[in-house]
Motif scaffolding. Sequence first.
Motif, PDB file in Angstrom:
ATOM      1  N   LEU A 120       0.782  -1.186  -0.160  1.00  0.00           N
ATOM      2  CA  LEU A 120      -0.286  -0.069  -0.077  1.00  0.00           C
ATOM      3  C   LEU A 120       0.580   1.307   0.013  1.00  0.00           C
ATOM      4  N   ASN A 121       2.148   1.308   0.937  1.00  0.00           N
ATOM      5  CA  ASN A 121       2.683   2.649   0.853  1.00  0.00           C
ATOM      6  C   ASN A 121       3.619   2.844  -0.519  1.00  0.00           C
ATOM      7  N   GLU A 122       3.620   1.730  -1.211  1.00  0.00           N
ATOM      8  CA  GLU A 122       4.372   1.838  -2.700  1.00  0.00           C
ATOM      9  C   GLU A 122       2.892   2.418  -3.679  1.00  0.00           C
ATOM     10  N   LEU A 123       2.147   1.883  -3.625  1.00  0.00           N
ATOM     11  CA  LEU A 123       1.059   2.080  -4.699  1.00  0.00           C
ATOM     12  C   LEU A 123       0.836   3.732  -4.092  1.00  0.00           C
ATOM     13  N   LEU A 124       0.468   4.090  -2.735  1.00  0.00           N
ATOM     14  CA  LEU A 124       0.037   6.066  -2.400  1.00  0.00           C
ATOM     15  C   LEU A 124       1.727   6.433  -3.274  1.00  0.00           C
ATOM     16  N   ALA A 125       2.282   6.124  -2.862  1.00  0.00           N
ATOM     17  CA  ALA A 125       3.802   6.595  -3.442  1.00  0.00           C
ATOM     18  C   ALA A 125       3.704   7.021  -4.935  1.00  0.00           C
ATOM     19  N   GLU A 126       2.998   5.865  -5.499  1.00  0.00           N
ATOM     20  CA  GLU A 126       3.211   6.064  -7.114  1.00  0.00           C
ATOM     21  C   GLU A 126       2.158   6.936  -7.623  1.00  0.00           C
ATOM     22  N   CYS A 127       0.664   6.974  -6.838  1.00  0.00           N
ATOM     23  CA  CYS A 127      -0.645   7.467  -6.931  1.00  0.00           C
ATOM     24  C   CYS A 127       0.168   9.216  -6.734  1.00  0.00           C
ATOM     25  N   ARG A 128       0.831  10.154  -5.545  1.00  0.00           N
ATOM     26  CA  ARG A 128       0.872  11.156  -5.427  1.00  0.00           C
ATOM     27  C   ARG A 128       1.881  11.252  -6.286  1.00  0.00           C
ATOM     28  N   GLY A 131       0.375  12.987  -9.283  1.00  0.00           N
ATOM     29  CA  GLY A 131      -0.489  13.856  -8.747  1.00  0.00           C
ATOM     30  C   GLY A 131      -1.124  13.713  -8.267  1.00  0.00           C
ATOM     31  N   TYR A 132      -2.268  12.585  -7.827  1.00  0.00           N
ATOM     32  CA  TYR A 132      -3.169  12.273  -6.635  1.00  0.00           C
ATOM     33  C   TYR A 132      -3.187  11.506  -5.564  1.00  0.00           C
ATOM     34  N   PHE A 133      -3.709  12.918  -4.466  1.00  0.00           N
ATOM     35  CA  PHE A 133      -3.187  12.949  -3.203  1.00  0.00           C
ATOM     36  C   PHE A 133      -4.318  11.846  -1.902  1.00  0.00           C
ATOM     37  N   ASP A 134      -5.344  11.323  -3.311  1.00  0.00           N
ATOM     38  CA  ASP A 134      -5.945  10.870  -2.307  1.00  0.00           C
ATOM     39  C   ASP A 134      -6.704  10.065  -3.605  1.00  0.00           C
ATOM     40  N   LEU A 135      -6.800   8.599  -2.714  1.00  0.00           N
ATOM     41  CA  LEU A 135      -7.718   7.359  -3.216  1.00  0.00           C
ATOM     42  C   LEU A 135      -9.199   7.387  -3.749  1.00  0.00           C
ATOM     43  N   SER A 136      -9.567   8.509  -3.430  1.00  0.00           N
ATOM     44  CA  SER A 136     -10.869   9.082  -3.300  1.00  0.00           C
ATOM     45  C   SER A 136     -10.982   9.638  -5.088  1.00  0.00           C
ATOM     46  N   GLU A 137     -10.258  10.469  -5.457  1.00  0.00           N
ATOM     47  CA  GLU A 137      -9.396  10.798  -6.588  1.00  0.00           C
ATOM     48  C   GLU A 137      -9.744  10.087  -8.003  1.00  0.00           C
ATOM     49  N   LEU A 138      -9.164   8.882  -7.892  1.00  0.00           N
ATOM     50  CA  LEU A 138      -9.452   8.009  -8.846  1.00  0.00           C
ATOM     51  C   LEU A 138     -10.331   6.864  -8.966  1.00  0.00           C
ATOM     52  N   GLU A 139     -10.984   6.643 -10.286  1.00  0.00           N
ATOM     53  CA  GLU A 139     -11.910   5.401 -10.037  1.00  0.00           C
ATOM     54  C   GLU A 139     -11.157   4.473 -11.105  1.00  0.00           C
TER      55      GLU A 139
END
Length: 241
Positions: A120-128, A131-139
């Motif tokens: 999860l940490n790696e996934l969140l880092a890739e999202c950031r 440019g996506y700092f919140d998973l709720s922004e992603l479909e």
Amino acid sequence: MRLVHWEDFGLVLVYSLGSLVWLFVLTKLMGNRQMSQLTLFDYIIGISIGSIAAEMASHPEEDAWLGLIAMTIYALVAVGFNVLNDKSLKARRVLIGSPLVLLDHGQLYRQNLKRAKLDLNELLAECRSAGYFDLSELEMILMEVNGKLSFLPVSQNRPVTPQDLSLAPAQDRPAVAVVMDGVPFPERLKAVGLDEAWLQKQLKIQKINDCRDVFFASVDRDDQLSVYLRETDGRSKEHYA
């Protein structure tokens, strides 16, 4: 310990240059796909060919030419592999795989994250990083077969497009470089419907009398010339402030 003679340096030089030339030829044979869409199989082939080339250069022997044959065999296997992928969808799925769905409609797929060797940490880092700092922004989040992540934002969070505003802007085109390092490119000017006379006129409008003073110049879709001059004081700007 064997003494190293100048002849050994000569052999290493010859085999190093020869292996580089042959690597270039084989890479052209395999195509740019090897660099732009690297798969696991391409990675293995690349490492194998590179290892053989390095071994040839560092241990030149009378039968080192066999390394060229081995490199060629690897390259031909890679070409055959790519042809098989292009011809058969089933083979492509078996040999390369399919994209993994990591997130869809607010649901994180833990098993797919494990298959992707991604926590999860790696996934969140890739999202950031995207440019996506919140998973709720992603479909949706997909891991492509080359290991890269693709992101589909929620419609309400994606940037507004001209179509959303019922606008119809003219089709854009890349800016065309028409002068580089003081040298004009007449063929590029001709490709966008211009000529050197137009270029000289535009330079004079910007109070530039000699094209050699131009470091870089480009033309956009509206035929606007952007000019970047050479440094005149002999110094380069190394720091912003």
